[in-house]
Design a protein around this motif. Structure first.
Motif, PDB file in Angstrom:
ATOM      1  N   THR A   1       0.689  -1.203   0.134  1.00 46.70           N
ATOM      2  CA  THR A   1       0.052   0.210   0.047  1.00 46.70           C
ATOM      3  C   THR A   1       0.763   1.271   0.041  1.00 46.70           C
ATOM      4  O   THR A   1       0.604   2.248  -0.804  1.00 46.70           O
ATOM      5  CB  THR A   1      -1.028   0.016   1.222  1.00 46.70           C
ATOM      6  N   ALA A   2       1.924   1.057   0.571  1.00 46.01           N
ATOM      7  CA  ALA A   2       2.753   2.447   0.979  1.00 46.01           C
ATOM      8  C   ALA A   2       3.458   2.774  -0.417  1.00 46.01           C
ATOM      9  O   ALA A   2       3.470   3.918  -0.918  1.00 46.01           O
ATOM     10  CB  ALA A   2       3.675   2.240   2.094  1.00 46.01           C
ATOM     11  N   GLN A   3       3.922   1.673  -1.131  1.00 45.78           N
ATOM     12  CA  GLN A   3       4.768   1.898  -2.234  1.00 45.78           C
ATOM     13  C   GLN A   3       3.827   2.195  -3.570  1.00 45.78           C
ATOM     14  O   GLN A   3       4.316   3.106  -4.368  1.00 45.78           O
ATOM     15  CB  GLN A   3       5.639   0.675  -2.526  1.00 45.78           C
ATOM     16  N   PHE A   4       2.734   1.603  -3.630  1.00 43.63           N
ATOM     17  CA  PHE A   4       1.972   1.634  -4.849  1.00 43.63           C
ATOM     18  C   PHE A   4       0.626   2.377  -4.937  1.00 43.63           C
ATOM     19  O   PHE A   4       0.365   2.914  -5.788  1.00 43.63           O
ATOM     20  CB  PHE A   4       1.662   0.139  -5.453  1.00 43.63           C
TER      21      PHE A   4
ATOM     22  N   THR B   1       5.328   1.799 -23.004  1.00 46.78           N
ATOM     23  CA  THR B   1       6.795   1.604 -22.607  1.00 46.78           C
ATOM     24  C   THR B   1       7.047   2.230 -21.309  1.00 46.78           C
ATOM     25  O   THR B   1       6.860   3.332 -20.992  1.00 46.78           O
ATOM     26  CB  THR B   1       7.738   2.160 -23.377  1.00 46.78           C
ATOM     27  N   VAL B   2       7.695   1.137 -20.485  1.00 45.60           N
ATOM     28  CA  VAL B   2       8.073   1.791 -18.945  1.00 45.60           C
ATOM     29  C   VAL B   2       9.377   2.459 -19.071  1.00 45.60           C
ATOM     30  O   VAL B   2      10.427   1.972 -19.773  1.00 45.60           O
ATOM     31  CB  VAL B   2       8.141   0.788 -18.032  1.00 45.60           C
ATOM     32  N   GLY B   3       9.504   3.701 -18.346  1.00 46.84           N
ATOM     33  CA  GLY B   3      10.573   4.459 -18.417  1.00 46.84           C
ATOM     34  C   GLY B   3      11.293   4.366 -16.755  1.00 46.84           C
ATOM     35  O   GLY B   3      10.859   4.051 -16.091  1.00 46.84           O
TER      36      GLY B   3
ATOM     37  N   ILE C   1       8.083  -2.391 -10.623  1.00 48.19           N
ATOM     38  CA  ILE C   1       6.811  -2.045 -10.853  1.00 48.19           C
ATOM     39  C   ILE C   1       5.717  -2.842 -10.699  1.00 48.19           C
ATOM     40  O   ILE C   1       6.128  -4.035 -10.437  1.00 48.19           O
ATOM     41  CB  ILE C   1       6.685  -1.442 -12.495  1.00 48.19           C
ATOM     42  N   ALA C   2       4.640  -2.711 -10.616  1.00 47.11           N
ATOM     43  CA  ALA C   2       3.462  -3.669 -10.517  1.00 47.11           C
ATOM     44  C   ALA C   2       2.440  -3.590 -11.703  1.00 47.11           C
ATOM     45  O   ALA C   2       2.146  -2.536 -12.168  1.00 47.11           O
ATOM     46  CB  ALA C   2       2.681  -3.488  -9.171  1.00 47.11           C
TER      47      ALA C   2
ATOM     48  N   ASP D   1       9.716   4.263 -11.672  1.00 46.17           N
ATOM     49  CA  ASP D   1      10.039   3.235 -10.610  1.00 46.17           C
ATOM     50  C   ASP D   1       8.875   3.572  -9.504  1.00 46.17           C
ATOM     51  O   ASP D   1       8.398   4.389  -9.099  1.00 46.17           O
ATOM     52  CB  ASP D   1      11.558   3.541 -10.122  1.00 46.17           C
ATOM     53  N   GLY D   2       8.332   2.332  -8.960  1.00 45.63           N
ATOM     54  CA  GLY D   2       7.349   2.241  -8.017  1.00 45.63           C
ATOM     55  C   GLY D   2       6.083   2.347  -8.733  1.00 45.63           C
ATOM     56  O   GLY D   2       4.969   2.350  -7.835  1.00 45.63           O
TER      57      GLY D   2
END
Length: 65
Positions: A5-8, A20-22, A52-53, A26-27
């Motif tokens: 929860t805290a991260q995402f 595309t993820v850059g 990432i999720a 992050d996170g």
């Protein structure tokens, strides 16, 4: 408050088409609402600890490339 929860939960990003993820992503938590492809950056360009999720919130297929 757990670690997930805290991260995402403050970084939810809805996606409906291929993206595309850059390194700056992050996170992030990606909520995928249709079939799509997630293009990842090279590991060497994002460094240790990058994460990432990806959540499939559709009936389609999510491809991680």
């Amino acid at each position: 408050d757990n670690g997930f929860t805290a991260q995402f939960l403050s970084t939810i990003d809805d996606k409906a088409s291929t993206f595309t993820v850059g390194a700056a992503d992050d996170g992030k938590f990606y909520n995928c609402t249709s079939a799509l492809t997630v293009n990842l950056p090279p590991a060497a360009s994002v460094g240790e600890g990058f994460h990432i999720a990806v959540f499939n919130n559709s009936a389609g297929t999510i491809t991680i490339d």
